[in-house]
Write an enzyme that holds these catalytic residues in place. Structure first.
Site, PDB file in Angstrom:
ATOM      1  N   GLY A 140      19.599 -41.443 -40.497  1.00  0.00           N
ATOM      2  CA  GLY A 140      18.489 -41.200 -39.586  1.00  0.00           C
ATOM      3  C   GLY A 140      18.045 -42.471 -38.891  1.00  0.00           C
ATOM      4  O   GLY A 140      18.845 -43.380 -38.637  1.00  0.00           O
ATOM      5  N   GLY A 141      16.754 -42.531 -38.616  1.00  0.00           N
ATOM      6  CA  GLY A 141      16.196 -43.676 -37.903  1.00  0.00           C
ATOM      7  C   GLY A 141      16.475 -44.998 -38.593  1.00  0.00           C
ATOM      8  O   GLY A 141      16.484 -46.057 -37.948  1.00  0.00           O
ATOM      9  N   GLY A 192      38.899 -56.655  -8.941  1.00  0.00           N
ATOM     10  CA  GLY A 192      37.619 -56.899  -9.605  1.00  0.00           C
ATOM     11  C   GLY A 192      37.810 -57.492 -10.984  1.00  0.00           C
ATOM     12  O   GLY A 192      36.976 -58.262 -11.466  1.00  0.00           O
ATOM     13  N   ALA A 193      38.940 -57.150 -11.613  1.00  0.00           N
ATOM     14  CA  ALA A 193      39.181 -57.669 -12.960  1.00  0.00           C
ATOM     15  C   ALA A 193      39.401 -59.181 -12.931  1.00  0.00           C
ATOM     16  O   ALA A 193      39.042 -59.889 -13.871  1.00  0.00           O
ATOM     17  CB  ALA A 193      40.365 -56.965 -13.590  1.00  0.00           C
TER      18      ALA A 193
HETATM   19  C1  HXC Z   1      11.923 -41.110 -51.922  1.00  0.00           C
HETATM   20  C2  HXC Z   1      14.117 -40.929 -52.530  1.00  0.00           C
HETATM   21  C3  HXC Z   1      14.513 -40.831 -51.179  1.00  0.00           C
HETATM   22  C4  HXC Z   1      13.504 -40.871 -50.196  1.00  0.00           C
HETATM   23  C5  HXC Z   1      16.265 -40.724 -52.396  1.00  0.00           C
HETATM   24  N1  HXC Z   1      15.232 -40.849 -53.237  1.00  0.00           N
HETATM   25  N2  HXC Z   1      15.849 -40.700 -51.130  1.00  0.00           N
HETATM   26  N3  HXC Z   1      12.829 -41.073 -52.881  1.00  0.00           N
HETATM   27  N4  HXC Z   1      12.222 -41.032 -50.615  1.00  0.00           N
HETATM   28  N5  HXC Z   1      13.790 -40.827 -48.899  1.00  0.00           N
HETATM   29  C6  HXC Z   1      15.278 -40.925 -54.703  1.00  0.00           C
HETATM   30  C7  HXC Z   1      15.643 -39.627 -55.351  1.00  0.00           C
HETATM   31  O1  HXC Z   1      14.501 -38.844 -55.529  1.00  0.00           O
HETATM   32  C8  HXC Z   1      16.208 -40.106 -56.677  1.00  0.00           C
HETATM   33  O2  HXC Z   1      15.133 -40.485 -57.485  1.00  0.00           O
HETATM   34  C9  HXC Z   1      16.926 -41.379 -56.282  1.00  0.00           C
HETATM   35  O3  HXC Z   1      16.341 -41.791 -55.038  1.00  0.00           O
HETATM   36  C10 HXC Z   1      18.399 -41.216 -56.060  1.00  0.00           C
HETATM   37  O4  HXC Z   1      18.604 -40.129 -55.170  1.00  0.00           O
HETATM   38  P1  HXC Z   1      19.683 -39.007 -55.442  1.00  0.00           P
HETATM   39  O5  HXC Z   1      19.424 -37.937 -54.457  1.00  0.00           O
HETATM   40  O6  HXC Z   1      19.674 -38.636 -56.897  1.00  0.00           O
HETATM   41  O7  HXC Z   1      21.024 -39.781 -55.150  1.00  0.00           O
HETATM   42  P2  HXC Z   1      22.350 -39.278 -54.439  1.00  0.00           P
HETATM   43  O8  HXC Z   1      22.749 -37.939 -55.013  1.00  0.00           O
HETATM   44  O9  HXC Z   1      23.302 -40.390 -54.524  1.00  0.00           O
HETATM   45  O10 HXC Z   1      21.935 -39.001 -52.919  1.00  0.00           O
HETATM   46  C11 HXC Z   1      21.521 -40.066 -52.114  1.00  0.00           C
HETATM   47  C12 HXC Z   1      20.968 -39.575 -50.762  1.00  0.00           C
HETATM   48  C13 HXC Z   1      19.895 -38.473 -51.037  1.00  0.00           C
HETATM   49  C14 HXC Z   1      22.135 -38.976 -49.958  1.00  0.00           C
HETATM   50  C15 HXC Z   1      20.430 -40.752 -50.021  1.00  0.00           C
HETATM   51  O11 HXC Z   1      18.973 -38.965 -51.992  1.00  0.00           O
HETATM   52  C16 HXC Z   1      19.136 -38.094 -49.806  1.00  0.00           C
HETATM   53  O12 HXC Z   1      19.618 -37.283 -48.995  1.00  0.00           O
HETATM   54  N6  HXC Z   1      17.914 -38.619 -49.654  1.00  0.00           N
HETATM   55  C17 HXC Z   1      17.089 -38.302 -48.517  1.00  0.00           C
HETATM   56  C18 HXC Z   1      17.600 -38.937 -47.320  1.00  0.00           C
HETATM   57  C19 HXC Z   1      16.723 -38.696 -46.125  1.00  0.00           C
HETATM   58  O13 HXC Z   1      16.766 -37.621 -45.531  1.00  0.00           O
HETATM   59  N7  HXC Z   1      15.857 -39.689 -45.849  1.00  0.00           N
HETATM   60  C20 HXC Z   1      14.986 -39.609 -44.776  1.00  0.00           C
HETATM   61  C21 HXC Z   1      15.821 -40.009 -43.561  1.00  0.00           C
HETATM   62  S1  HXC Z   1      14.880 -40.028 -42.118  1.00  0.00           S
HETATM   63  P3  HXC Z   1      15.199 -40.476 -59.073  1.00  0.00           P
HETATM   64  O14 HXC Z   1      13.803 -40.784 -59.493  1.00  0.00           O
HETATM   65  O15 HXC Z   1      15.654 -39.087 -59.449  1.00  0.00           O
HETATM   66  O16 HXC Z   1      16.178 -41.512 -59.462  1.00  0.00           O
HETATM   67  C22 HXC Z   1      14.298 -41.530 -42.129  1.00  0.00           C
HETATM   68  C23 HXC Z   1      13.335 -41.713 -41.047  1.00  0.00           C
HETATM   69  C24 HXC Z   1      13.287 -43.130 -40.665  1.00  0.00           C
HETATM   70  O17 HXC Z   1      14.599 -42.351 -42.889  1.00  0.00           O
HETATM   71  C25 HXC Z   1      12.580 -43.175 -39.371  1.00  0.00           C
HETATM   72  C26 HXC Z   1      12.599 -44.486 -38.797  1.00  0.00           C
HETATM   73  C27 HXC Z   1      12.262 -44.451 -37.350  1.00  0.00           C
END
Ligand code: HXC
Length: 517
Positions: free
Chosen positions: A172-173, A407-408
Site C-alpha cells: 500500500g502507501g 535527436g538521439a
Molecule cells: C498492526 C499488524 C499489522 C498492522 C501485521 N500485524 N500487520 N499489526 N497493524 N498493519 C501484526 C499481526 O497482527 C501479527 O501480530 C503480526 O503482525 C504478524 O502478522 P501475521 O499476519 O501473523 O504475519 P504474516 O502471516 O507473515 O502476514 C504478514 C502480512 C499480514 C502479509 C503483512 O500481516 C498483513 O496483511 N497485514 C496487514 C497489511 C495491511 O493491509 N496493512 C495496511 C496497508 S495500508 P501478532 O501479535 O499475532 O504477532 C497502509 C497505509 C499506509 O499501510 C498509508 C500511507 C499513505
C-alpha cells in the site's frame, strides 16, 4: 563508593528485554526460515562495536489512547548510526517480530529522527523495510506518521544518499517511502511491494493476478522498473548496499570517494579495437566496452533488468568515480524508448546531485519508432533525458562509438547539451538520419533510374557516410573534441576526467527547473 548495583541491574534487564525484539520464539522462527531479524541486519551492516542506537527504550503511544495493551520493544523499529567501511551511516530497520513491524506514531517519529540526524550530519541513510504497514490500532496517528516520513524523505532527497532495502512486505502507501529514496534493493522471494495486491485488485476490478506478476522482486525490477537491484537474501542485500555506498559521497557537498593520485596511465588498449565489428551492421556489446574502460573491469550496474537498451551504473576510471550511461546496441538496437529515457534521466540527475562525473557511450539508431511509443508519450519521456543532461553541471565526457543520429545525437550528452569533451571513434556516424533512410530521400530518382539501382544505392550510402555522417565533419564544426582510436579511449577519458574534476558551473538562480514528468 560505587554505583548502586540495582541501577545497573535495572538497566541490563531493560536492555535485554528490548534487544529481544518480539521474543525468542519469533526470532527462532525467522532464523529457521533463513531470514535475518531487524537487529541481525544492522549487525551485518555495521563494523562491529560502532553502532549507536537511538531510542532503544522507546515505547508506542497507542496506550495513550487505550488501544494497545502490550509492550512493543523499541516500538518495532531499530534506529541509529554506525560505521560502514569507515564512514558513518544512519539506518532504520523495521522489526517484523514486533507487531509485524507496523508503523505507529513513535515508530514513525524514530524514523523521522534518524533521517533528520542524517541530514544534519551529512551522512547517508539506509533502511530495511519489513512491515505490515500502517499500525491498525493507531489509526490516523499511523497515517500521519507515514506522511511525516514521506515529507522527511523528500527533505533529505538531494542532500544525502537514501538507500532502501525492501526486506519483507511493503504494501500500500507504505511503498512510497522506498519510492522516494534514491535506490531500492529488493530481496527475492522474501519481499513484496505493491500498492494494491492480488486480493484488492480482484475485489475492485475482478482482474485475477498473481503476487509474482504485481509485487515480486522480479516484476518490480524488470517490468515496472520500481527498484534498482535484486538480492538473493539478506546478506546479499547488505553486500549490495555497501558496494553502492562505496561509490557515493556522504552528502551533496562532498566529492565521491575517488581513489587516485597515481600519474595518468596513457597506455593503449588494443583489445578495444578488436571489439568493434568491421561490419557496421553487427552490434557492439556495450558491456564489453565498459569492461575494458573501467578499473579492473568492475562495473556496478544499476537496474540491469529494466530497459536493457540503455546501461547505467557506477565504476572507477583510473581511480575517479564515474556514472556510466551507455546505449546497448545488442538490445533493441540501443534505441531510446520511454523506459530507457526515464531510467537514464533519473540516474544522470542522481550523479549530478552527488558530484559524480558522467561518461556517456553512444551507439544508437535514435528514438524508437512506433505507435505505442508516440501514444505513451515518448516526447515527454525523451525530453527528460535532454533535460537531465542539459541541467547537470558535473563533468560530462562523451564517446561516440558508432551511430549517433538525429535527436538521439543531441540527447546522448552532445557538446550542445553541455558535454565538456566529446570523443568520436573513426566508426562514428553523426548525422540527421541513418545513411539508408537519408539516401532514399536525397537520391530517390537517381537510384530508381540507375542501370543497377542496388549497386548505385550502395555507392550513394558510402558517399553519404563520407560526406554527411563523418566524425571529421562533426570535429571540423567543433561538435567533436577529437577523433580517437578505440584503443585510446581509456587513456583519453581518464585524462578528460582529470582535467574536468575542478569544474564549476554556475546557472541563474531558480527554485528548480520544470522537468517534463
Ligand atoms: C498492526 C499488524 C499489522 C498492522 C501485521 N500485524 N500487520 N499489526 N497493524 N498493519 C501484526 C499481526 O497482527 C501479527 O501480530 C503480526 O503482525 C504478524 O502478522 P501475521 O499476519 O501473523 O504475519 P504474516 O502471516 O507473515 O502476514 C504478514 C502480512 C499480514 C502479509 C503483512 O500481516 C498483513 O496483511 N497485514 C496487514 C497489511 C495491511 O493491509 N496493512 C495496511 C496497508 S495500508 P501478532 O501479535 O499475532 O504477532 C497502509 C497505509 C499506509 O499501510 C498509508 C500511507 C499513505
Amino acid at each position: 563508593m560505587a554505583i548502586d548495583k540495582k541501577l545497573i541491574d535495572e538497566l541490563r534487564k531493560r536492555r535485554k528485554k528490548a534487544l529481544n525484539l518480539g521474543g525468542k520464539d519469533k526470532i527462532e522462527k525467522r532464523h529457521a526460515k533463513g531470514l535475518m531479524t531487524a537487529r541481525d541486519r544492522l549487525d551485518n551492516l555495521y563494523t562491529k562495536g560502532t553502532f549507536q542506537e537511538f531510542g532503544l527504550h522507546a515505547q508506542h503511544r497507542a496506550t495513550l489512547f487505550g488501544m494497545l495493551g502490550k509492550d512493543l520493544p523499541a516500538d518495532g523499529v531499530v534506529t541509529g548510526v554506525g560505521e560502514v567501511d569507515g564512514r558513518p551511516v544512519a539506518a532504520f530497520s523495521q522489526d517484523f517480530t514486533t507487531a509485524g513491524g507496523s508503523l505507529g506514531n513513535m515508530h514513525a517519529e524514530k524514523i523521522v529522527n534518524a533521517i533528520d540526524y542524517a541530514i544534519t550530519h551529512g551522512i547517508p541513510v539506509l533502511s530495511f523495510n519489513d512491515s505490515g504497514g500502517a499500525r491498525i490500532q493507531e489509526g490516523i496517528n499511523s497515517l500521519s506518521g507515514y506522511g511525516k516520513v514521506f515529507y522527511k524523505n523528500v527533505e533529505a532527497s538531494g542532500v544525502v544518499p537514501q538507500v532502501t532495502v525492501i526486506a519483507g512486505p511493503c504494501a500500500g502507501g507504505a511503498a512510497y517511502s522506498p519510492a522516494l529514496t534514491d535506490f531500492q534493493i529488493m530481496i527475492n522471494k522474501q519481499a513484496n511491494m505493491f500498492i494494491c495486491g492480488p486480493e484488492v485488485i480482484k475485489a475492485a476490478t475482478g482482474e485475477v493476478v498473481t503476487m509474482d506478476e504485481v509485487g515480486s522482486a522480479a516484476a518490480n525490477a524488470s517490468v515496472s522498473g520500481n527498484i534498482h537491484f535484486v538480492a538473493n537474501d539478506d546478506a546479499h542485500a547488505i553486500a549490495l548496499a555497501k558496494k553502492l555506498l562505496s561509490y557515493l559521497p556522504s552528502n551533496n557537498l562532498q566529492d565521491p570517494p575517488h581513489h587516485y593520485g597515481e600519474p595518468l596511465d596513457a597506455s593503449l588498449d588494443p583489445g578495444m579495437d578488436e571489439l568493434v565489428p568491421a561490419d557496421g551492421k553487427l552490434p557492439l556489446n556495450v558491456h564489453d566496452v565498459i569492461k575494458r574502460l573501467v578499473d579492473g573491469g568492475d562495473f556496478f550496474e544499476v537496474q540491469m533488468d529494466f530497459a536493457k537498451n540503455i546501461v547505467i551504473g557506477f565504476a572507477r576510471i583510473q581511480g575517479i568515480v564515474v556514472g556510466i550511461v551507455g546505449n546497448q546496441p545488442a538490445y533493441k538496437a540501443g534505441t531510446l524508448d520511454i523506459d530507457a529515457s526515464d531510467k537514464a534521466a533519473r540516474f544522470i540527475r542522481f550523479c549530478n546531485i552527488f558530484n559524480i562525473p558522467l561518461v556517456t557511450l553512444v551507439d544508437t539508431g535514435g528514438f524508437l519508432p512506433g505507435k505505442q511509443q508516440e501514444r505513451g508519450g515518448i516526447i515527454r519521456h525523451g525530453a527528460k533525458l535532454l533535460f537531465a543532461y542539459a541541467s547537470t553541471t558535473v563533468p560530462k565526457i562523451t564517446v561516440i562509438m558508432r551511430k549517433s543520429y538525429g535527436g538521439a545525437y543531441i540527447a546522448m550528452c552532445s557538446k550542445e547539451l553541455g558535454a565538456d569533451a566529446v570523443f568520436a571513434w573513426p566508426t562514428a556516424e553523426i548525422a540527421v538520419m541513418g545513411a539508408e533512410g537519408a539516401t532514399g530521400i536525397l537520391y530517390k530518382d537517381e537510384i530508381k533510374n540507375a542501370a543497377d539501382p542496388k549497386a548505385r544505392r550502395a555507392e550513394l550510402i558510402a558517399e553519404y557516410r563520407d560526406q554527411f555522417a563523418s566524425p571529421y565533419q562533426a570535429a571540423g564544426m567543433g561538435s567533436v573534441t577529437d577523433v580517437i582510436e578505440p584503443s585510446e579511449t581509456r587513456a583519453v577519458v581518464a585524462r578528460a576526467l582529470r582535467n574536468t574534476l575542478t569544474k564549476r558551473e554556475v546557472r541563474p538562480p531558480k527554485k528548480h527547473g520544470n522537468i517534463p514528468l
